[in-house]
Enzyme design. Structure first.
Site, mmCIF file in Angstrom:
data_model
loop_
_atom_site.group_PDB
_atom_site.id
_atom_site.type_symbol
_atom_site.label_atom_id
_atom_site.label_comp_id
_atom_site.label_asym_id
_atom_site.label_seq_id
_atom_site.Cartn_x
_atom_site.Cartn_y
_atom_site.Cartn_z
ATOM 1 C CG ASP A 213 -1.947 1.253 1.375
ATOM 2 O OD1 ASP A 213 -2.927 0.919 0.447
ATOM 3 O OD2 ASP A 213 -1.944 1.933 2.320
ATOM 4 C CD GLU A 274 -2.276 2.333 -3.532
ATOM 5 O OE1 GLU A 274 -3.381 3.073 -3.811
ATOM 6 O OE2 GLU A 274 -1.594 2.426 -2.375
HETATM 7 C C1 GLC Z 1 -4.323 2.994 -0.561
HETATM 8 C C2 GLC Z 1 -5.647 2.203 -0.503
HETATM 9 C C3 GLC Z 1 -6.497 2.901 0.030
HETATM 10 C C4 GLC Z 1 -6.330 3.627 1.364
HETATM 11 C C5 GLC Z 1 -4.916 4.340 1.114
HETATM 12 C C6 GLC Z 1 -4.714 4.608 2.662
HETATM 13 O O1 GLC Z 1 -4.533 3.917 -1.616
HETATM 14 O O2 GLC Z 1 -5.620 1.456 -1.671
HETATM 15 O O3 GLC Z 1 -7.866 2.283 0.016
HETATM 16 O O4 GLC Z 1 -7.066 4.337 1.802
HETATM 17 O O5 GLC Z 1 -3.853 3.659 0.702
HETATM 18 O O6 GLC Z 1 -3.906 3.369 3.339
#
Ligand code: GLC
Length: 550
Positions: A213, A274
């Site tokens: 994440d 991500e």
């Molecule tokens: C990422 C996740 C999202 C979350 C954010 C904070 O973007 O995919 O859902 O709110 O991180 O952890």
């Protein structure tokens, strides 16, 4: 032990990975929130769909202020989702079906209920407990202003002031997301050691990898300089300028370390980033040979339904990821964006994270949206590399636009005082059956977000035996993709068709996508699969077809 397989044949290079958002997938306990036994109970449906792996959004212990992306204990299962034993059972059952399992890892921030943060609040400024997070004195004579001007991704300031143990207003801590999600300080070795321990905890249990994440956010620029994002930037991106909290060079050292740690395990365990960055070329830095294995291709996800732009992003992706020896990934939907069956028919710009709701202008036409979504997926699943699917897209689910304000739960909605709807519309619990309480999500009819009445038409059981359903389309695409080895194939462009057509060969198939408004005559070949009816050699607008032979 490293893999005995030849380099280049690792499973993640070509896998189709299905994202499970556990709270909305299947609910065995009946409390209205999906759970791990629910996932286990539906693995046969995922086998039947034909996916190679699943990625589960967070199920670890959490106060659920950001639907689990606020973790208070990284090595336990939150009771709303079950127990560690339920996790082990789910993992074993998935593996027994040949489905690999990736879990979410949230290293940028913890929950404010994590024992480390609670200790930090109880400890004094300058203490080792505070040094695990980013605490700073405020500006102004009394420290009454935040240390800098950074804004939270969810809206509002990225700093919150604490009250010290003696009751006086004290330091500020950084949270790029909600107040309940304090950012770790990754220059602190204790943080690094702790995450090594967490990685090993899940690797030892047998997980096949991690979706990491906010993988572009862990390291902040020294001195934490002020920064004002461009007004049109999506929440997670930041536009073209250098952003002091995204994409700092220091993050790469962390992933090199994790790469080595994963390589100690057998079975080609993988890391997927991500990382929302302005270009594929930048995202490719996350997947250099000694770093992560995959990164989400958000550039592709954000590409509108436009032939020229699609050709460009596909070519850039194959070249950009290919240049570092990584597979490209492809993705159209996830739990943070408007579902592509709605997004592709939006007529007004909608930056990531803003969401759509009753007051959004330019609402998508559901018929156009679904037609384009089917065409876009048929195009995507023919591309070489690895593809990510988001639960419910195989049913053609649209974004739920008309959620009542009182039902909304995304922190974005609260932190922007309703100015942005946020992401609840793509997170509504899945319909499994046309009848029964909560469309088969559970037996009780409870649902943490209300399911719309149209859900019956999308239910899996009504689509299962319908040759024209979106579910049947996905199953056919996945079966053909696997049988023809398209994930490991090579793309060869076909330039002889009109500008508004995206056309290419991959191995034994020719793919033709009509992204324009005029019908086009198809080249020769037998239709293997098509996103909609193909009549007498003519491909209608918003349709994609795979042809074999010539
Ligand atoms: C990422 C996740 C999202 C979350 C954010 C904070 O973007 O995919 O859902 O709110 O991180 O952890």
């Amino acid at each position: 032990m490293s893999s005995p397989e030849a380099p280049g044949s690792e499973w993640w290079r070509t896998a189709v990975i299905y994202q499970i958002y556990p709270r909305s997938f299947a609910d065995r306990s009946g409390d209205g929130i999906g759970d791990l036994p629910g996932v286990t109970s539906r693995l046969n449906d995922l086998s039947a769909l034909g996916v190679d792996a699943i990625w589960l959004s967070p199920f670890q212990r959490s106060p659920q202020k950001d639907a689990g992306y606020d973790v208070s204990d990284y090595c336990d299962v939150d009771p709303i989702f079950g127990t560690l034993a339920d996790f082990d059972e789910m993992l074993a059952q998935a593996h027994a079906r040949g489905i690999r399992v990736i879990v979410d890892l949230v290293p940028n921030h913890s929950s404010d209920q994590h024992v480390w943060f609670r200790n930090a609040l109880a400890a004094a400024p300058g203490s080792p407990e505070r040094a695990r997070y980013i605490f700073r004195d405020g500006k102004g004579p009394q420290g009454e202003e935040p240390p800098n001007n950074w804004e939270s991704v969810f809206g509002g300031p990225a700093w919150t002031r604490v009250t010290e143990a003696d009751g006086t207003p004290g330091q500020w801590y950084l949270h790029l997301f909600d107040t309940s999600q304090p950012d770790f300080d990754w220059t602190n070795d204790e943080v690094r050691q702790e995450f090594r321990r967490i990685l090993r905890f899940w690797l030892d249990r047998g997980v096949d990898g991690f979706r990491v994440d906010v993988a572009h956010g862990l390291v902040k620029k020294e001195g934490l300089p002020d920064y004002t994002p461009p007004t049109d930037a999506g929440s997670m991106g930041g536009g073209e300028t250098a952003v002091p909290y995204w994409g700092q060079d220091g993050v790469h050292e962390i992933y090199r370390d994790w790469h080595e740690l994963l390589a100690e395990y057998d079975g080609d365990r993988a890391l997927c980033a991500e990382a929302w960055l302005p270009s594929v070329a930048q995202t490719a830095l996350w997947v250099r040979p000694d770093e992560m294995h995959q990164a989400f291709n958000f550039e592709y996800l954000e590409t509108p339904w436009d032939a020229q732009k699609l050709r460009l992003v596909i070519a850039d992706s194959l070249a950009g990821f290919g240049a570092v020896g990584a597979p490209s990934t492809w993705v159209l939907s996830n739990h943070d964006v408007v579902r592509h069956a709605s997004r592709l028919a939006l007529t007004v710009e909608n930056p990531q994270g803003y969401g759509i709701g009753p007051r959004t202008p330019g609402k998508p036409d559901p018929v156009v949206g679904l037609r384009r979504a089917r065409a876009a997926t048929t195009l995507m699943l023919a591309l070489p590399g690895s593809a990510y699917l988001y639960q419910g897209e195989e049913l053609g689910l649209p974004e739920v636009i008309d959620l009542p304000d009182s039902a909304r739960q995304d922190p974005t909605w609260f932190r922007t005082h309703g100015e942005r709807y946020g992401r609840d519309g793509c997170r509504v619990p899945l319909p499994w059956t046309a009848d029964g309480p909560s469309y088969g999500f559970n037996d009780t009819g409870e649902s943490w977000l209300p399911q719309p009445t149209q859900w019956a038409a999308f239910a899996r059981d009504v689509q299962r035996d319908d040759p024209d359903s979106t579910l049947t389309l996905y199953k056919t695409l996945l079966a053909e993709r696997r049988a023809r080895g398209l994930g490991a194939g090579q793309l060869e462009w076909i330039d002889s068709l009109p500008e508004h057509v995206v056309a290419f060969r991959n191995g034994s198939i020719t793919v033709v996508a009509n992204v324009g408004t005029e019908p086009v005559p198809l080249p020769g070949g037998t239709v293997v699969v098509s996103s909609g009816p193909v009549a007498s050699g003519i491909l209608s607008p918003d349709q994609t077809v795979w042809l074999a032979g010539d």
